[in-house]
Motif scaffolding. Structure first.
Motif, PDB file in Angstrom:
ATOM      1  N   ARG A 235    -100.908  44.134-111.385  1.00 54.52           N
ATOM      2  CA  ARG A 235    -101.847  45.030-112.138  1.00 54.52           C
ATOM      3  C   ARG A 235    -103.316  44.589-111.723  1.00 54.52           C
ATOM      4  NH1 ARG A 235    -104.632  42.348-116.024  1.00 54.52           N
ATOM      5  NH2 ARG A 235    -104.394  40.242-116.350  1.00 54.52           N
ATOM      6  N   CYS A 238    -108.910  43.663-115.004  1.00 59.91           N
ATOM      7  CA  CYS A 238    -110.071  44.255-115.483  1.00 59.91           C
ATOM      8  C   CYS A 238    -109.795  44.220-117.204  1.00 59.91           C
ATOM      9  CB  CYS A 238    -110.022  45.379-114.965  1.00 59.91           C
ATOM     10  SG  CYS A 238    -108.892  46.677-115.730  1.00 59.91           S
ATOM     11  N   TRP A 240    -109.229  45.799-120.355  1.00 57.93           N
ATOM     12  CA  TRP A 240    -108.429  47.037-120.608  1.00 57.93           C
ATOM     13  C   TRP A 240    -108.831  47.605-122.021  1.00 57.93           C
ATOM     14  CZ3 TRP A 240    -104.286  48.262-123.940  1.00 57.93           C
ATOM     15  CH2 TRP A 240    -103.582  49.471-123.694  1.00 57.93           C
ATOM     16  N   ALA A 265    -100.100  51.804-118.702  1.00 52.02           N
ATOM     17  CA  ALA A 265    -101.059  50.798-119.518  1.00 52.02           C
ATOM     18  C   ALA A 265    -101.105  49.669-118.281  1.00 52.02           C
ATOM     19  CB  ALA A 265    -100.866  50.299-120.637  1.00 52.02           C
ATOM     20  N   ASP A 268    -102.871  50.276-115.283  1.00 53.91           N
ATOM     21  CA  ASP A 268    -104.327  50.458-115.566  1.00 53.91           C
ATOM     22  C   ASP A 268    -105.135  49.151-115.801  1.00 53.91           C
ATOM     23  OD1 ASP A 268    -104.219  53.128-114.831  1.00 53.91           O
ATOM     24  OD2 ASP A 268    -104.038  53.755-117.175  1.00 53.91           O
ATOM     25  N   GLY A 269    -104.416  47.927-115.990  1.00 52.58           N
ATOM     26  CA  GLY A 269    -104.909  46.789-116.140  1.00 52.58           C
ATOM     27  C   GLY A 269    -104.497  46.076-117.651  1.00 52.58           C
ATOM     28  N   ALA A 270    -103.619  46.521-118.124  1.00 50.77           N
ATOM     29  CA  ALA A 270    -103.380  46.034-119.677  1.00 50.77           C
ATOM     30  C   ALA A 270    -102.510  44.600-119.296  1.00 50.77           C
ATOM     31  CB  ALA A 270    -102.459  46.938-120.490  1.00 50.77           C
ATOM     32  N   ASP A 274    -102.167  42.426-124.332  1.00 46.82           N
ATOM     33  CA  ASP A 274    -102.689  43.704-124.738  1.00 46.82           C
ATOM     34  C   ASP A 274    -101.759  44.759-125.074  1.00 46.82           C
ATOM     35  OD1 ASP A 274    -105.650  43.336-124.077  1.00 46.82           O
ATOM     36  OD2 ASP A 274    -105.182  43.631-121.975  1.00 46.82           O
TER      37      ASP A 274
END
Length: 486
Positions: A235, A238, A240, A265, A268-270, A274
């Motif tokens: 991943r 970042c 998230w 998710a 996207d950086g989770a 998270d």
């Protein structure tokens, strides 16, 4: 106190006696005496927890209740702190009454590395070899493994079975770690082995038809579970922000779409924590929107998914966002898939969904607005059966008006502590408070405490016999007269 040469030692001995003979009044007096003698609540919890681990051959609900209530102590008044410690101690005394004491297992003479110990533990739990599994855990502790490493070790073995024990097994492991945060990690060898027996014996969801038909959720979990650790390893690093959006996706009616939402998710950086936070919020919405046309026992289905999801979230936070790669995966992330599928199976509880307070033109303008008036109204509501919607509306209004959430949590805790509450009520409140802390007094946090209030209102009032025992102990300790009307 009362002229004892060493009041601290006296009340410690009395607490041991009360626990050993399962005498609630003696336990209540001893807890009161220890606090009056200057001991801290953590001292009382430590003595009680160690009694529980030594005098029963395995973790049980009393240990979970004690740990959960200790997490709530910062919100409680002095009298409610005594009640909380009394409830936790009396439940451990009941669990240990007539049970065999724990049999100690020795660590291995050698000290294999943690990767080897993890492989061994997963094998021993899979074949239900309790002795070998416990010795593996004790060896890791003796080798000085960190709390995060021990969490990785135990939750990897736990998640080899899907939603084992209906979710209780993983929740108990998480509570054992939280117990050690309270009483001190020097007691890890006393506490952590107590959860291994239920890890070995708990039945997984793969042994239940509901997870096989009409959709084979077990196959979906196994397939996605092979990929998920690698997805986390790849991943993007970042911040998230889409926790609430993912939670709504997890409430979908398509299990494949749910798993795809988790994968997206992560891409996207989770982080694992998270996704755990989103899962716990989605599970809270199942309770907040629980349709009261369901059978009363169905509350427990919704409750189990929520407390399991909270435990998954806490476990993944403990393990941390360590770098994951193919050679050193964090297998515990598979619990996210298991929780998501349990959430999917519970979707019938929201057909039709109950409205949240403030929805559908409900302006809440018929309710009191002052903090103390809301508190009094909420406690009065819990004095009557099935006041589910009223309790939810009062909780929502308290937060909408910007009143201190600590006062609301204290009121919910007071309501719980005066009841002869079941095990699940303690779990529900403490998990709700943990998740509220993640979100704060925004919409999501409000929905979580609405879920808690609805669950408690569905199970109150009770006979309150133990409240009477605690009151008798308090009056005796203060030299009061028992036979005068109060």
């Amino acid at each position: 106190m009362f002229g004892y040469a060493d009041p601290v030692e006296h009340w410690r001995e009395r607490l041991d006696a009360g626990l050993g003979h399962n005498l609630s009044l003696v336990v209540a007096k001893a807890v009161h005496g220890q606090l009056a003698a200057g001991l801290t609540p953590s001292d009382v919890v430590r003595q009680t927890a160690l009694f529980g681990t030594h005098n029963r051959d395995g973790w049980d609900s009393g240990m979970t209740i004690l740990t959960a209530l200790c997490q709530l102590l910062p919100f409680l008044s002095e009298q409610d702190r005594h009640l909380a410690l009394f409830h936790g101690a009396r439940r451990i005394a009941a669990d240990c009454d007539g049970e065999a004491a724990r049999r100690e297992r020795a660590p291995l003479a050698t000290r294999p590395d943690l990767t080897t110990l993890k492989r061994w533990l997963r094998r021993w739990v899979a074949v239900r070899h309790r002795d070998a599994a416990e010795r593996t855990v004790v060896t890791a502790i003796a080798a000085g493994a960190s709390p995060a490493a021990l969490a990785d070790l135990l939750f990897a073995a736990e998640t080899d079975r899907i939603y084992a024990g209906g979710g209780h097994s993983l929740d108990f492991i998480n509570k054992a770690f939280e117990c050690l945060d309270i009483i001190g990690w020097q007691h890890a060898a006393d506490v952590l082995p107590s959860v291994v027996g239920q890890m070995a014996t708990a039945r997984g969801a793969d042994e239940r038809t509901a997870w096989r038909q009409p959709v084979d959720l077990i196959a979906l979990c196994h397939q996605a579970g092979l990929e998920l650790p690698r997805l986390f390893a790849a991943r993007r690093a970042c911040g998230w922000p889409d926790h609430a959006l993912l939670a709504q996706s997890l409430l979908a009616d398509d299990p494949v779409a749910i798993i795809d939402a988790i994968a997206a998710a992560v891409h996207d950086g989770a982080t694992p924590a998270d996704v755990g936070r989103s899962l716990a919020y989605a599970a809270a919405l199942r309770v907040a929107r629980f349709g009261t046309a369901n059978e009363h026992s169905d509350w427990e289905t919704a409750h189990h998914v929520f407390t399991y999801s909270n435990a998954v979230h806490q476990a993944l936070k403990r393990i941390g966002n360590k770098d994951m790669n193919v050679d050193e995966s964090v297998e515990a992330v598979r619990a996210l898939l298991h929780g998501a599928m349990a959430l999917y199976l519970a979707r019938y509880l929201n057909v039709p969904p109950a409205a949240l307070p403030g929805e559908g033109g409900d302006r809440l303008d018929d309710l009191p607005v002052a903090v103390e008036e809301i508190r009094a109204a909420l406690l009065d509501t819990f004095d009557r059966q099935q006041q589910i919607d009223v309790a939810a509306r009062l909780v929502a209004l308290h937060l909408i008006l910007g009143h201190p959430p600590e006062a609301l949590i204290a009121t919910l805790a007071h309501a719980l502590l005066r009841e002869d509450a079941g095990f699940h009520a303690y779990q529900m409140l403490e998990a709700g408070v943990q998740q509220f802390r993640e979100w704060g007094a925004r919409d999501e946090g409000r929905h979580i405490l609405v879920a808690v209030a609805r669950y408690l209102a569905a199970h109150f009032p009770t006979a309150r016999a133990h409240l009477q025992t605690a009151d008798i102990a308090r009056r005796l300790m203060r030299g009061g007269e028992l036979h005068r009307e109060v």
